[in-house]
Design a protein around this motif. Sequence first.
Motif, PDB file in Angstrom:
ATOM      1  N   ILE A  20       0.851  -1.190   0.000  1.00 34.93           N
ATOM      2  CA  ILE A  20       0.000   0.000   0.000  1.00 34.93           C
ATOM      3  C   ILE A  20       0.884   1.236   0.000  1.00 34.93           C
ATOM      4  O   ILE A  20       2.027   1.191   0.454  1.00 34.93           O
ATOM      5  CB  ILE A  20      -0.983   0.023   1.203  1.00 34.93           C
ATOM      6  CG1 ILE A  20      -0.237  -0.076   2.534  1.00 34.93           C
ATOM      7  CG2 ILE A  20      -2.015  -1.071   1.076  1.00 34.93           C
ATOM      8  CD1 ILE A  20      -1.129   0.034   3.756  1.00 34.93           C
ATOM      9  N   ARG A  21       0.354   2.312  -0.518  1.00 33.83           N
ATOM     10  CA  ARG A  21       1.080   3.581  -0.522  1.00 33.83           C
ATOM     11  C   ARG A  21       0.763   4.347   0.749  1.00 33.83           C
ATOM     12  O   ARG A  21      -0.158   4.038   1.486  1.00 33.83           O
ATOM     13  CB  ARG A  21       0.685   4.407  -1.737  1.00 33.83           C
ATOM     14  CG  ARG A  21       1.168   3.823  -3.024  1.00 33.83           C
ATOM     15  CD  ARG A  21       0.910   4.792  -4.149  1.00 33.83           C
ATOM     16  NE  ARG A  21       1.069   4.116  -5.426  1.00 33.83           N
ATOM     17  CZ  ARG A  21       0.749   4.652  -6.572  1.00 33.83           C
ATOM     18  NH1 ARG A  21       0.252   5.873  -6.628  1.00 33.83           N
ATOM     19  NH2 ARG A  21       0.925   3.985  -7.679  1.00 33.83           N
ATOM     20  N   ILE A  22       1.504   5.411   0.960  1.00 31.79           N
ATOM     21  CA  ILE A  22       1.390   6.189   2.192  1.00 31.79           C
ATOM     22  C   ILE A  22      -0.016   6.774   2.365  1.00 31.79           C
ATOM     23  O   ILE A  22      -0.548   6.806   3.474  1.00 31.79           O
ATOM     24  CB  ILE A  22       2.476   7.289   2.271  1.00 31.79           C
ATOM     25  CG1 ILE A  22       2.534   7.864   3.690  1.00 31.79           C
ATOM     26  CG2 ILE A  22       2.263   8.353   1.201  1.00 31.79           C
ATOM     27  CD1 ILE A  22       3.754   8.750   3.931  1.00 31.79           C
ATOM     28  N   GLY A  23      -0.643   7.207   1.277  1.00 34.79           N
ATOM     29  CA  GLY A  23      -1.983   7.781   1.375  1.00 34.79           C
ATOM     30  C   GLY A  23      -3.005   6.775   1.867  1.00 34.79           C
ATOM     31  O   GLY A  23      -3.868   7.086   2.683  1.00 34.79           O
ATOM     32  N   GLU A  24      -2.908   5.545   1.360  1.00 32.87           N
ATOM     33  CA  GLU A  24      -3.835   4.503   1.805  1.00 32.87           C
ATOM     34  C   GLU A  24      -3.567   4.121   3.255  1.00 32.87           C
ATOM     35  O   GLU A  24      -4.496   3.915   4.039  1.00 32.87           O
ATOM     36  CB  GLU A  24      -3.721   3.269   0.903  1.00 32.87           C
ATOM     37  CG  GLU A  24      -4.720   2.190   1.274  1.00 32.87           C
ATOM     38  CD  GLU A  24      -4.652   0.963   0.378  1.00 32.87           C
ATOM     39  OE1 GLU A  24      -5.272  -0.046   0.763  1.00 32.87           O
ATOM     40  OE2 GLU A  24      -4.000   1.015  -0.683  1.00 32.87           O
ATOM     41  N   LEU A  25      -2.281   4.054   3.627  1.00 30.05           N
ATOM     42  CA  LEU A  25      -1.941   3.756   5.026  1.00 30.05           C
ATOM     43  C   LEU A  25      -2.492   4.837   5.949  1.00 30.05           C
ATOM     44  O   LEU A  25      -3.065   4.544   7.004  1.00 30.05           O
ATOM     45  CB  LEU A  25      -0.426   3.625   5.186  1.00 30.05           C
ATOM     46  CG  LEU A  25       0.086   3.283   6.584  1.00 30.05           C
ATOM     47  CD1 LEU A  25      -0.482   1.951   7.072  1.00 30.05           C
ATOM     48  CD2 LEU A  25       1.609   3.270   6.595  1.00 30.05           C
ATOM     49  N   ALA A  26      -2.359   6.086   5.534  1.00 32.11           N
ATOM     50  CA  ALA A  26      -2.882   7.203   6.332  1.00 32.11           C
ATOM     51  C   ALA A  26      -4.393   7.096   6.477  1.00 32.11           C
ATOM     52  O   ALA A  26      -4.938   7.283   7.562  1.00 32.11           O
ATOM     53  CB  ALA A  26      -2.502   8.530   5.684  1.00 32.11           C
ATOM     54  N   GLN A  27      -5.063   6.779   5.389  1.00 33.78           N
ATOM     55  CA  GLN A  27      -6.523   6.680   5.421  1.00 33.78           C
ATOM     56  C   GLN A  27      -6.979   5.522   6.298  1.00 33.78           C
ATOM     57  O   GLN A  27      -7.887   5.674   7.111  1.00 33.78           O
ATOM     58  CB  GLN A  27      -7.049   6.505   4.000  1.00 33.78           C
ATOM     59  CG  GLN A  27      -8.553   6.431   3.919  1.00 33.78           C
ATOM     60  CD  GLN A  27      -9.030   6.255   2.481  1.00 33.78           C
ATOM     61  OE1 GLN A  27      -8.304   5.761   1.625  1.00 33.78           O
ATOM     62  NE2 GLN A  27     -10.253   6.670   2.223  1.00 33.78           N
ATOM     63  N   ARG A  28      -6.339   4.397   6.177  1.00 37.22           N
ATOM     64  CA  ARG A  28      -6.771   3.207   6.926  1.00 37.22           C
ATOM     65  C   ARG A  28      -6.456   3.298   8.413  1.00 37.22           C
ATOM     66  O   ARG A  28      -7.119   2.653   9.225  1.00 37.22           O
ATOM     67  CB  ARG A  28      -6.154   1.967   6.311  1.00 37.22           C
ATOM     68  CG  ARG A  28      -6.783   1.673   4.944  1.00 37.22           C
ATOM     69  CD  ARG A  28      -6.172   0.506   4.244  1.00 37.22           C
ATOM     70  NE  ARG A  28      -6.233  -0.713   5.025  1.00 37.22           N
ATOM     71  CZ  ARG A  28      -5.603  -1.821   4.668  1.00 37.22           C
ATOM     72  NH1 ARG A  28      -4.907  -1.868   3.559  1.00 37.22           N
ATOM     73  NH2 ARG A  28      -5.691  -2.897   5.420  1.00 37.22           N
ATOM     74  N   THR A  29      -5.440   4.073   8.770  1.00 38.22           N
ATOM     75  CA  THR A  29      -5.063   4.184  10.184  1.00 38.22           C
ATOM     76  C   THR A  29      -5.523   5.487  10.820  1.00 38.22           C
ATOM     77  O   THR A  29      -5.351   5.668  12.031  1.00 38.22           O
ATOM     78  CB  THR A  29      -3.530   4.078  10.346  1.00 38.22           C
ATOM     79  OG1 THR A  29      -2.905   5.129   9.605  1.00 38.22           O
ATOM     80  CG2 THR A  29      -3.022   2.721   9.890  1.00 38.22           C
ATOM     81  N   GLN A  30      -6.060   6.410  10.007  1.00 35.27           N
ATOM     82  CA  GLN A  30      -6.468   7.727  10.487  1.00 35.27           C
ATOM     83  C   GLN A  30      -5.282   8.492  11.070  1.00 35.27           C
ATOM     84  O   GLN A  30      -5.430   9.254  12.035  1.00 35.27           O
ATOM     85  CB  GLN A  30      -7.597   7.603  11.526  1.00 35.27           C
ATOM     86  CG  GLN A  30      -8.854   6.933  11.000  1.00 35.27           C
ATOM     87  CD  GLN A  30      -9.482   7.738   9.871  1.00 35.27           C
ATOM     88  OE1 GLN A  30      -9.765   8.908  10.032  1.00 35.27           O
ATOM     89  NE2 GLN A  30      -9.687   7.113   8.730  1.00 35.27           N
ATOM     90  N   VAL A  31      -4.103   8.277  10.498  1.00 32.03           N
ATOM     91  CA  VAL A  31      -2.885   8.968  10.905  1.00 32.03           C
ATOM     92  C   VAL A  31      -2.416   9.784   9.708  1.00 32.03           C
ATOM     93  O   VAL A  31      -2.231   9.238   8.625  1.00 32.03           O
ATOM     94  CB  VAL A  31      -1.789   7.962  11.345  1.00 32.03           C
ATOM     95  CG1 VAL A  31      -0.471   8.672  11.623  1.00 32.03           C
ATOM     96  CG2 VAL A  31      -2.247   7.188  12.573  1.00 32.03           C
TER      97      VAL A  31
END
Length: 166
Positions: A20-31
């Motif tokens: 996953i890319r950073i944007g998806e990681l941010a979205q999925r973790t709310q970070v």
Amino acid sequence: MQISKVLEEFFPTECGGDFIRIGELAQRTQVPTRLLRYYEEQGLLSPMRAENGYRIYCETSVTRVQQIRGLLDAGLSTRTIRSFLPCLRQSDDSSLPPTCVTPEVAGALQQEAEKIQKLIDSLTRSRDALNAYLATLHPALKSDPARAAKREGRSQSSLASPFRGR
């Protein structure tokens, strides 16, 4: 996901094929992505880099970020977290295996617990002092209807006056 097929050629064993890319990681973790980059700077996350320089994370990074957030929310510093993060299992379980709890890690955790307790004690003293101060004001507010109304969120004009309507 098309990016997975390309990355599997470069990083075949790193993530088991789930990227996953950073944007998806941010979205999925709310970070926010900015915090994810900070975690990388602090040595808490280690993304891979695609040829274009984009950060690529394993699917397991979602759990790792959640663990980091939980530990930070518990009051631990990034330095302390970094000392035992490799020991944490890639699951929702945040317990440390006994083999990973070295005297250094145990000492760091004890120091963090003591620091948190001192903060709790200080906040408790502050709350108690404020409550004592408010208790001394309460009788004074009863004798001054304008101050009492202000404290209760009412305007002075809403106070009943014995001279109104005469």
